[in-house]
Design a protein around this motif. Structure first.
Motif, PDB file in Angstrom:
ATOM      1  N   PRO A  84     -19.408 -38.471  20.015  1.00  0.00           N
ATOM      2  CA  PRO A  84     -20.520 -38.542  20.967  1.00  0.00           C
ATOM      3  C   PRO A  84     -21.281 -37.218  21.089  1.00  0.00           C
ATOM      4  CG  PRO A  84     -18.419 -38.701  22.123  1.00  0.00           C
ATOM      5  CD  PRO A  84     -18.136 -38.780  20.659  1.00  0.00           C
ATOM      6  N   GLY A  85     -20.606 -36.106  20.839  1.00  0.00           N
ATOM      7  CA  GLY A  85     -21.302 -34.813  20.833  1.00  0.00           C
ATOM      8  C   GLY A  85     -22.330 -34.753  19.717  1.00  0.00           C
ATOM      9  N   ALA A  86     -21.946 -35.231  18.537  1.00  0.00           N
ATOM     10  CA  ALA A  86     -22.881 -35.271  17.401  1.00  0.00           C
ATOM     11  C   ALA A  86     -24.023 -36.248  17.688  1.00  0.00           C
ATOM     12  CB  ALA A  86     -22.143 -35.669  16.129  1.00  0.00           C
ATOM     13  N   LEU A  87     -23.705 -37.367  18.326  1.00  0.00           N
ATOM     14  CA  LEU A  87     -24.730 -38.351  18.680  1.00  0.00           C
ATOM     15  C   LEU A  87     -25.717 -37.762  19.692  1.00  0.00           C
ATOM     16  CD1 LEU A  87     -25.579 -41.304  18.198  1.00  0.00           C
ATOM     17  CD2 LEU A  87     -24.107 -41.929  20.124  1.00  0.00           C
ATOM     18  N   ALA A  88     -25.212 -37.025  20.674  1.00  0.00           N
ATOM     19  CA  ALA A  88     -26.079 -36.377  21.665  1.00  0.00           C
ATOM     20  C   ALA A  88     -26.986 -35.354  20.986  1.00  0.00           C
ATOM     21  CB  ALA A  88     -25.247 -35.702  22.752  1.00  0.00           C
ATOM     22  N   TRP A  92     -31.044 -35.431  20.840  1.00  0.00           N
ATOM     23  CA  TRP A  92     -31.857 -34.305  21.309  1.00  0.00           C
ATOM     24  C   TRP A  92     -32.794 -33.814  20.210  1.00  0.00           C
ATOM     25  CZ3 TRP A  92     -30.990 -28.759  20.473  1.00  0.00           C
ATOM     26  CH2 TRP A  92     -31.820 -27.959  21.269  1.00  0.00           C
ATOM     27  N   LEU A  93     -32.250 -33.672  18.998  1.00  0.00           N
ATOM     28  CA  LEU A  93     -33.056 -33.154  17.888  1.00  0.00           C
ATOM     29  C   LEU A  93     -34.159 -34.119  17.449  1.00  0.00           C
ATOM     30  CD1 LEU A  93     -30.319 -31.472  15.652  1.00  0.00           C
ATOM     31  CD2 LEU A  93     -32.021 -30.337  17.097  1.00  0.00           C
ATOM     32  N   THR A  94     -33.877 -35.415  17.546  1.00  0.00           N
ATOM     33  CA  THR A  94     -34.866 -36.406  17.112  1.00  0.00           C
ATOM     34  C   THR A  94     -35.777 -36.861  18.244  1.00  0.00           C
ATOM     35  OG1 THR A  94     -33.354 -38.256  17.504  1.00  0.00           O
ATOM     36  CG2 THR A  94     -33.353 -37.276  15.282  1.00  0.00           C
ATOM     37  N   GLY A  95     -35.440 -36.494  19.459  1.00  0.00           N
ATOM     38  CA  GLY A  95     -36.240 -36.922  20.604  1.00  0.00           C
ATOM     39  C   GLY A  95     -36.063 -38.393  20.936  1.00  0.00           C
ATOM     40  N   VAL A  96     -34.887 -38.943  20.577  1.00  0.00           N
ATOM     41  CA  VAL A  96     -34.592 -40.350  20.863  1.00  0.00           C
ATOM     42  C   VAL A  96     -33.623 -40.398  22.048  1.00  0.00           C
ATOM     43  CG1 VAL A  96     -33.673 -42.515  19.947  1.00  0.00           C
ATOM     44  CG2 VAL A  96     -34.942 -40.961  18.445  1.00  0.00           C
TER      45      VAL A  96
END
Length: 136
Positions: A84-88, A92-96
């Motif tokens: 979930p850290g990678a998903l967050a 954040w990076l993709t703005g989704v």
């Protein structure tokens, strides 16, 4: 006789330390749960989505139907903060924001499990966890 008394005191001291560590980890889980839910509130997340996904990581328990070692590995992979850290981060990076919201729900699940005393599984027994007082 003296050795037995010393061994008993050593075991009692070790068990007490282990219980203290377990309580600390459970309190940490409660704090992480509060943080994840607070983040979800700030994100203005959809509570229907939260309810729908909160228990989804527990489907990983189905791995125990194959065998205990596979079940423990699958359960642990769904109950670590890494994914979930990678998903967050991806959200954040993709703005989704949906990715970030799902990550917060996932973190809330893991944290709630830890607060309730459900830990990462050791191979062999579903009830033998990193939060149990059994030796590794």
């Amino acid at each position: 006789m003296i050795d037995t008394a010393l061994d008993t005191r050593a075991l009692a001291t070790s068990a007490s330390r282990s219980r203290g560590t377990t309580l600390l980890l459970r309190a940490e889980g409660a704090a992480a749960f509060i943080g994840a839910v607070s983040g979800y509130v700030v994100l203005n997340g959809d509570w229907h989505l939260f309810a729908l996904l909160l228990l989804l990581p527990d489907l990983s328990m189905l791995g125990y139907r194959i065998d205990a070692e596979f079940g423990a590995a699958l359960y642990n992979s769904a109950h670590t903060y890494l994914v979930p850290g990678a998903l967050a981060l991806a959200g954040w990076l993709t703005g989704v924001p949906l990715l970030f919201a799902v990550a917060l729900i996932w973190v809330a699940h893991i944290a709630l499990d830890r607060a309730l005393g459900f830990g990462l599984k050791r191979p062999g027994s579903f009830s033998d966890t990193h939060l149990s007082t059994k030796a590794a």
